[in-house]
Design a protein around this motif. Structure first.
Motif, PDB file in Angstrom:
ATOM      1  N   MET A   1      52.689 -23.138   8.101  1.00  0.00           N
ATOM      2  CA  MET A   1      53.329 -23.627   9.316  1.00  0.00           C
ATOM      3  C   MET A   1      53.496 -22.504  10.335  1.00  0.00           C
ATOM      4  N   THR A   2      53.323 -22.838  11.605  1.00  0.00           N
ATOM      5  CA  THR A   2      53.668 -21.940  12.700  1.00  0.00           C
ATOM      6  C   THR A   2      54.866 -22.539  13.416  1.00  0.00           C
ATOM      7  N   LEU A   3      55.969 -21.801  13.472  1.00  0.00           N
ATOM      8  CA  LEU A   3      57.189 -22.273  14.112  1.00  0.00           C
ATOM      9  C   LEU A   3      57.407 -21.513  15.414  1.00  0.00           C
ATOM     10  N   SER A   4      57.270 -22.221  16.530  1.00  0.00           N
ATOM     11  CA  SER A   4      57.474 -21.626  17.849  1.00  0.00           C
ATOM     12  C   SER A   4      58.968 -21.511  18.149  1.00  0.00           C
ATOM     13  N   CYS A   5      59.324 -20.533  18.955  1.00  0.00           N
ATOM     14  CA  CYS A   5      60.737 -20.255  19.236  1.00  0.00           C
ATOM     15  C   CYS A   5      61.038 -20.205  20.721  1.00  0.00           C
ATOM     16  N   ARG A   6      62.305 -20.437  21.047  1.00  0.00           N
ATOM     17  CA  ARG A   6      62.877 -20.081  22.344  1.00  0.00           C
ATOM     18  C   ARG A   6      63.432 -18.673  22.196  1.00  0.00           C
TER      19      ARG A   6
ATOM     20  N   TYR B   1      56.056 -28.628  -6.952  1.00  0.00           N
ATOM     21  CA  TYR B   1      56.921 -28.293  -5.825  1.00  0.00           C
ATOM     22  C   TYR B   1      56.184 -28.558  -4.502  1.00  0.00           C
ATOM     23  N   GLU B   2      56.949 -28.956  -3.487  1.00  0.00           N
ATOM     24  CA  GLU B   2      56.439 -28.989  -2.118  1.00  0.00           C
ATOM     25  C   GLU B   2      56.609 -27.569  -1.570  1.00  0.00           C
ATOM     26  N   CYS B   3      55.505 -26.886  -1.291  1.00  0.00           N
ATOM     27  CA  CYS B   3      55.571 -25.470  -0.933  1.00  0.00           C
ATOM     28  C   CYS B   3      55.047 -25.221   0.474  1.00  0.00           C
ATOM     29  N   ALA B   4      55.654 -24.252   1.144  1.00  0.00           N
ATOM     30  CA  ALA B   4      55.211 -23.916   2.498  1.00  0.00           C
ATOM     31  C   ALA B   4      55.466 -22.449   2.778  1.00  0.00           C
ATOM     32  N   ALA B   5      54.566 -21.878   3.580  1.00  0.00           N
ATOM     33  CA  ALA B   5      54.760 -20.548   4.159  1.00  0.00           C
ATOM     34  C   ALA B   5      54.892 -20.748   5.659  1.00  0.00           C
ATOM     35  N   ALA B   6      56.003 -20.293   6.235  1.00  0.00           N
ATOM     36  CA  ALA B   6      56.276 -20.513   7.657  1.00  0.00           C
ATOM     37  C   ALA B   6      56.226 -19.192   8.402  1.00  0.00           C
ATOM     38  N   PHE B   7      55.409 -19.147   9.450  1.00  0.00           N
ATOM     39  CA  PHE B   7      55.341 -17.989  10.326  1.00  0.00           C
ATOM     40  C   PHE B   7      56.186 -18.282  11.562  1.00  0.00           C
ATOM     41  N   VAL B   8      57.287 -17.558  11.692  1.00  0.00           N
ATOM     42  CA  VAL B   8      58.204 -17.739  12.821  1.00  0.00           C
ATOM     43  C   VAL B   8      57.776 -16.790  13.933  1.00  0.00           C
ATOM     44  N   VAL B   9      57.346 -17.341  15.068  1.00  0.00           N
ATOM     45  CA  VAL B   9      56.831 -16.540  16.167  1.00  0.00           C
ATOM     46  C   VAL B   9      58.002 -16.067  17.030  1.00  0.00           C
ATOM     47  N   GLN B  10      58.219 -14.748  17.075  1.00  0.00           N
ATOM     48  CA  GLN B  10      59.405 -14.200  17.720  1.00  0.00           C
ATOM     49  C   GLN B  10      59.172 -13.879  19.207  1.00  0.00           C
ATOM     50  N   MET B  11      58.359 -14.731  19.851  1.00  0.00           N
ATOM     51  CA  MET B  11      58.126 -14.626  21.293  1.00  0.00           C
ATOM     52  C   MET B  11      57.730 -16.004  21.788  1.00  0.00           C
ATOM     53  N   GLU B  12      57.814 -16.229  23.073  1.00  0.00           N
ATOM     54  CA  GLU B  12      57.387 -17.496  23.641  1.00  0.00           C
ATOM     55  C   GLU B  12      55.920 -17.420  24.047  1.00  0.00           C
ATOM     56  N   GLY B  13      55.278 -18.585  24.102  1.00  0.00           N
ATOM     57  CA  GLY B  13      53.900 -18.648  24.562  1.00  0.00           C
ATOM     58  C   GLY B  13      52.852 -18.517  23.486  1.00  0.00           C
ATOM     59  N   VAL B  14      53.248 -18.382  22.229  1.00  0.00           N
ATOM     60  CA  VAL B  14      52.311 -18.295  21.106  1.00  0.00           C
ATOM     61  C   VAL B  14      52.581 -19.457  20.170  1.00  0.00           C
ATOM     62  N   HIS B  15      51.554 -20.248  19.877  1.00  0.00           N
ATOM     63  CA  HIS B  15      51.743 -21.467  19.080  1.00  0.00           C
ATOM     64  C   HIS B  15      50.822 -21.520  17.864  1.00  0.00           C
TER      65      HIS B  15
ATOM     66  N   LEU C   1      60.149 -22.464   0.225  1.00  0.00           N
ATOM     67  CA  LEU C   1      59.727 -22.025   1.553  1.00  0.00           C
ATOM     68  C   LEU C   1      59.841 -20.515   1.663  1.00  0.00           C
ATOM     69  N   GLU C   2      58.756 -19.884   2.076  1.00  0.00           N
ATOM     70  CA  GLU C   2      58.754 -18.449   2.358  1.00  0.00           C
ATOM     71  C   GLU C   2      58.567 -18.267   3.861  1.00  0.00           C
ATOM     72  N   VAL C   3      59.380 -17.391   4.456  1.00  0.00           N
ATOM     73  CA  VAL C   3      59.403 -17.205   5.902  1.00  0.00           C
ATOM     74  C   VAL C   3      58.863 -15.825   6.254  1.00  0.00           C
ATOM     75  N   LYS C   4      57.983 -15.759   7.255  1.00  0.00           N
ATOM     76  CA  LYS C   4      57.449 -14.498   7.748  1.00  0.00           C
ATOM     77  C   LYS C   4      57.624 -14.446   9.263  1.00  0.00           C
ATOM     78  N   GLY C   5      58.180 -13.366   9.764  1.00  0.00           N
ATOM     79  CA  GLY C   5      58.322 -13.203  11.204  1.00  0.00           C
ATOM     80  C   GLY C   5      57.059 -12.618  11.811  1.00  0.00           C
ATOM     81  N   CYS C   6      56.633 -13.169  12.948  1.00  0.00           N
ATOM     82  CA  CYS C   6      55.413 -12.713  13.615  1.00  0.00           C
ATOM     83  C   CYS C   6      55.755 -12.115  14.978  1.00  0.00           C
ATOM     84  N   THR C   7      55.401 -10.845  15.167  1.00  0.00           N
ATOM     85  CA  THR C   7      55.604 -10.165  16.455  1.00  0.00           C
ATOM     86  C   THR C   7      54.304  -9.638  17.040  1.00  0.00           C
TER      87      THR C   7
END
Length: 222
Positions: A202-207, A161-175, A123-129
């Protein structure tokens, strides 16, 4: 993930990738910016910002700039270390037999390696702002490292391998997060090729609040 003793300030200007000037209680002070991205649409003169005290009291800058208020979205967390930290918290609730951060594979170091039964995951994680018209975009600046990671994930997917790139959205209201092809078309091409090779995107929404950020419950890895 929580921050302690956060305070508000008013953004004045960015001096370089690591430092900005912020008014705190009317006094201009130099602060550390916990993100080396451009953030041009967020760090605007007069913007309300969120600051956390530096963990090292001996550091020259007393505060870290960790958040910026954006009209219509509330606070945007800009701490570049936050996505990996909250993803680790999130993965802990998914019953993996093993979760190992900073895993070396090929010529890359991926954010997480996991095991569950006989399955192996990368899993590779990328933060989205960056947000435009309710949609998140990544990257906000060209990233050759990001392209390298996607190509390595595609290779690993071909090896089972089971592979994924996850974009962690660092604000609310974006999915939804899309590749920012205007800024880096090669990244978009690499992302599409990775998906075709079997990499899950993957897009991961946050609180998100001033002093806390967490991936929302109910989002499964698989």
């Amino acid at each position: 993930m929580k921050y302690k003793n956060v305070i508000r300030g008013s953004f004045k200007s960015r001096q370089n990738r690591f430092a900005s000037e912020v008014f705190i209680n009317g006094i201009l002070e130099k602060v550390h910016v916990k993100n080396t991205g451009r953030l041009g649409e967020l760090l605007l003169p007069g913007a309300d910002v969120v600051l956390a005290p530096a963990e090292n009291p001996e550091r020259k800058t007393r505060f870290d700039l960790i958040g910026v208020y954006k009209n219509g979205f509330g606070v945007v967390n800009i701490d570049s270390q936050a996505p990996n930290k909250i993803t680790a918290e999130w993965l802990a609730g998914h019953d993996f037999d093993l979760v190992k951060p900073e895993y070396k594979y090929g010529n890359s170091r991926f954010d997480f390696y996991m095991e569950k039964g006989d399955k192996k995951y990368l899993l590779e994680v990328k933060g989205c702002t960056l947000e435009r018209n309710g949609v998140g975009y990544f990257p906000d600046a060209p990233t050759e490292r990001g392209i390298k990671h996607l190509r390595e994930l595609a290779k690993a997917a071909g090896e089972g391998y089971e592979c994924a790139a996850a974009f962690v959205v660092q604000m609310e209201g974006v999915h939804e997060v899309r590749p920012n092809v205007d800024t880096h078309p090669e990244f978009g091409k690499a992302l599409w090729e990775a998906q075709a090779a079997g990499v899950r995107v993957m897009t991961l929404s946050c609180r998100v609040s001033e002093d806390e950020i967490a991936i929302k419950a109910g989002q499964n890895f698989l």
